[in-house]
Write an enzyme that holds these catalytic residues in place. Structure first.
Site, PDB file in Angstrom:
ATOM      1  N   ASN A  92       0.859  -1.188   0.000  1.00  0.00           N
ATOM      2  CA  ASN A  92       0.000   0.000   0.000  1.00  0.00           C
ATOM      3  C   ASN A  92       0.894   1.236   0.000  1.00  0.00           C
ATOM      4  O   ASN A  92       1.345   1.705   1.043  1.00  0.00           O
ATOM      5  CB  ASN A  92      -0.918  -0.020   1.224  1.00  0.00           C
ATOM      6  CG  ASN A  92      -1.975   1.072   1.170  1.00  0.00           C
ATOM      7  OD1 ASN A  92      -1.914   1.981   0.352  1.00  0.00           O
ATOM      8  ND2 ASN A  92      -2.956   0.990   2.058  1.00  0.00           N
TER       9      ASN A  92
ATOM     10  N   GLY B  86      -5.953  -2.614   0.265  1.00  0.00           N
ATOM     11  CA  GLY B  86      -5.326  -1.321   0.028  1.00  0.00           C
ATOM     12  C   GLY B  86      -4.063  -1.315  -0.791  1.00  0.00           C
ATOM     13  O   GLY B  86      -3.486  -0.252  -1.052  1.00  0.00           O
TER      14      GLY B  86
ATOM     15  N   ASP C 151      -6.536 -14.504 -19.500  1.00  0.00           N
ATOM     16  CA  ASP C 151      -7.263 -15.283 -18.502  1.00  0.00           C
ATOM     17  C   ASP C 151      -8.232 -16.253 -19.179  1.00  0.00           C
ATOM     18  O   ASP C 151      -8.833 -15.937 -20.212  1.00  0.00           O
ATOM     19  CB  ASP C 151      -8.027 -14.309 -17.593  1.00  0.00           C
ATOM     20  CG  ASP C 151      -8.755 -15.007 -16.478  1.00  0.00           C
ATOM     21  OD1 ASP C 151      -8.102 -15.642 -15.633  1.00  0.00           O
ATOM     22  OD2 ASP C 151     -10.004 -14.906 -16.435  1.00  0.00           O
TER      23      ASP C 151
ATOM     24  N   GLU D  82      -4.058 -18.942 -20.495  1.00  0.00           N
ATOM     25  CA  GLU D  82      -4.328 -19.843 -19.372  1.00  0.00           C
ATOM     26  C   GLU D  82      -5.327 -20.914 -19.796  1.00  0.00           C
ATOM     27  O   GLU D  82      -6.507 -20.630 -19.975  1.00  0.00           O
ATOM     28  CB  GLU D  82      -4.888 -19.065 -18.179  1.00  0.00           C
ATOM     29  CG  GLU D  82      -5.208 -19.959 -16.992  1.00  0.00           C
ATOM     30  CD  GLU D  82      -6.155 -19.321 -15.977  1.00  0.00           C
ATOM     31  OE1 GLU D  82      -6.033 -19.612 -14.780  1.00  0.00           O
ATOM     32  OE2 GLU D  82      -7.028 -18.532 -16.403  1.00  0.00           O
TER      33      GLU D  82
END
Length: 618
Positions: free
Chosen positions: A142, A167, A334, A363
């Site tokens: 973060n 975050g 993906d 993939e």
């Protein structure tokens, strides 16, 4: 009195005309995708999606009429798909798109055609000489706490929730590029950074709600551009994660789809079968193939209908836009088989047309090499299909490594599983163009799978660093991070220690790592940095020997060099090397890369329990 009435009528008509004119000029345009384009592209064709109120009532014109090649309408009157043809010699600048009615322009807005920028890095593609480092941005670091919670976004930051947003952001990655470089990785694969404005479970990035916008909780488009530039300055290539198959349920067009068939729809929620084999199965029923490809990946992820040419064009142009905008080196695609395969082939063709040196890894999550091979470019498939995706992820080898290193030797168990998987490399168009890995964000951590046995983890890393293919490692492997899928994906994808203000330990630094973590970090860094300039490992031939007593030996070799790799998944022993005579002929000594010691006698090698040896032969 008559004159007064005529004057009043004239005034009223003028007011009505003025109001009508103002209403037309106030015609709302909510969205234009792509937001800009470039001149000088190989493919001159561009299709612009324009979304607004009742746009179908207008005719379209351009201030450069020679670029206009027509408009496509759908049953939804709020959309226009404007086709342009932009020759290479077109000058950069602002183009005006006009909406006309009754021969008059009632709305005009600019569209930017930019000059292509010479890239100091980018477009070069990742290769076998690279090592990919996979980062889940929400769980890495973060660097900017001011964007943890963004007004108007449906989910805020809560590190106490394993499946919540924690975050991590783009600035956090920028802040730790030197760490990645020190480790020896040469390319960054980052889980999707595009907007995922979902009410929950949005941190992973695979439910896109805006294809052209970086999620504000990660940063801005400009921040992403800075990340790419800073990474490439340090010699790190950038690979963007692209999702073609599906999007997020809260996508910007969810309440007003461009066309009825924009997504695959069923009377009730219908999930994909996840059975990739049905696509290549010559005996598969049409129903099974349809359910595999058209079914939704999840209830929160609508399945995009890429057989609609408007959808296909939208997705193809989006990928090209990001490559050109950011100057990328590669794409990780993906769920490759879940998309329409012919659309993906066209997607790959269009990308390679623009960027001949670019690279893409797909993939295809299946365990059989024959199934995986179908999805690699130039595979001689019996049905004639060519995926146009050069690299595929090597799931069969991943499963074999994980199983082999926890099993005792048997005719079909233990290290022979790795041997058997590699023996099927004949199935691939190019087995050296496979992305190898031991785990990722969707799998239990390797160390967890090996029940905390660091020696087994080291053997896995040694195999990945030296066998054929392009190795990739998930964040934290190098500092012994663990994560079990049984506890849920959120706990499996833990935060990298030291990435958040106030973390007790900072594993980004030597001082912040435990002794065991630092030993593992140095082990990985030694292998990856050694590998960088070893062409024999990148492109050399692989010759391996049938494992005996769970000892697996293989060689990487070319005309100039030879490297011997020994993986002893057994107790300590002496390895008699007589049966490797053909590969050791003329070799008198060696150098142990891991232990940084000389090997003076190659006839017999002393092996420690559960250990790896990488020996440069002299």
């Amino acid at each position: 009195m008559a004159k007064s009435n005529n004057l009043l009528k004239t005034v009223l008509v003028a007011v009505v005309l003025a109001l009508a004119s103002n209403l037309l000029l106030a015609q709302k345009i909510y969205r234009v995708d792509p937001p800009n384009w470039w001149v000088g592209m190989e493919n001159p064709e561009l299709q612009i999606l324009i979304y607004g109120e009742n746009l179908a009532q207008y005719q379209v014109s351009l201030d450069c009429p020679e670029l206009y090649s027509g408009v496509v309408l759908t049953e939804n009157p709020n959309y226009l798909f404007v086709n342009l043809s932009i020759p290479k010699n077109t000058k950069a600048g602002e183009l005006k798109i006009n909406l006309n009615k009754n021969g008059k322009i009632v709305k005009s807005f600019p569209y930017s055609l930019k000059e292509r920028v010479e890239r100091p890095g980018g477009y070069g593609g990742f290769k076998a000489s690279d090592v990919m480092y996979l980062i889940m941005p929400d769980r890495f670091a973060n660097g900017d706490t001011s964007n943890d919670n963004v007004k108007g976004m449906k989910e805020g930051c809560d590190r106490a929730l394993p499946d919540g947003r924690h975050g991590g952001d783009i600035q956090g990655i920028i802040d730790h590029l030197d760490y990645v470089k020190e480790l020896g990785a040469t390319a960054l694969w980052i889980n999707p950074l595009t907007e995922n404005d979902m009410p929950s479970y949005s941190y992973h990035g695979y439910a896109t709600t805006d294809h052209y916008k970086i999620d504000p909780r990660f940063g801005t488009n400009e921040d992403y551009l800075q990340l790419v530039r800073e990474a490439q300055k340090k010699g790190l290539k950038m690979v963007q994660d692209i999702v073609l198959n599906h999007c997020g349920l809260e996508v910007w067009w969810k309440d007003d789809m461009p066309a009825e068939d924009w997504v695959h729809q069923f009377l009730e929620f219908t999930r994909t079968t996840y059975n990739v084999a049905s696509i290549t199965d010559p005996h598969a029923s049409p129903e099974d193939v349809k359910m595999m490809v058209d079914g939704w990946f999840d209830k929160s992820m609508p399945d995009l209908n890429q057989r609609n040419p408007l959808v296909a064009n939208y997705l193809i142009q989006n990928s090209i836009w990001w490559i050109e905008y950011a100057g990328l080196d590669g794409i990780r695609l993906d769920t490759q088989p879940y998309s329409d395969r012919f659309m993906v082939a066209e997607w790959g063709r269009r990308i390679c047309e623009e960027y001949p040196n670019f690279n893409i890894v797909g993939e295809a999550w299946v365990q059989n090499p024959i199934w995986v091979a179908y999805w690699q470019e130039r595979k001689d498939n019996k049905d004639g299909f060519n995926s146009m995706v050069p690299v595929v992820k090597d799931f069969p080898l991943m499963f074999a490594i994980r199983e082999a290193l926890i099993e005792k030797a048997a005719w079909n168990k233990g290290m022979v599983k790795i041997y058997n998987v590699l023996s099927q490399d004949y199935a691939y168009a190019d087995p050296y163009k496979l992305l190898t890995f031991g785990d990722n964000h969707d799998l239990p951590r390797m160390l967890t799978h090996f029940e905390g046995d660091v020696d087994r983890l080291k053997m896995a890393v040694a195999i990945l660093a030296t066998t054929r293919g392009i190795p990739s490692f998930y964040i934290g492997t190098e500092i012994l991070m663990e994560g079990d899928e049984k506890q849920g994906h959120g706990k499996m994808r833990k935060d990298f220690p030291g990435g958040w203000p106030g973390d007790q330990n900072n594993a980004f630094t030597k001082e912040g790592r435990t002794e065991a973590q630092d030993e593992m970090f140095n082990y990985v860094a030694t292998l990856l940095n050694w590998r960088k300039d070893k062409d024999v490992i990148h492109n050399g031939h692989l010759t391996h020997y049938l494992p005996k007593e769970n000892v697996y030996v293989y060689f990487r070799h070319n005309q100039h060099e030879s490297v011997m790799v020994v993986i002893n998944n057994n107790t300590a022993r002496t390895l008699d090397t007589q049966r490797f005579a053909s590969m050791l002929e003329g070799k008198k000594s060696g150098y142990d890369v891991i232990r940084k010691t000389s090997v003076s006698d190659l006839s017999k090698i002393e092996l420690d329990t559960h250990s790896a040896y990488i020996i440069e032969l002299k």
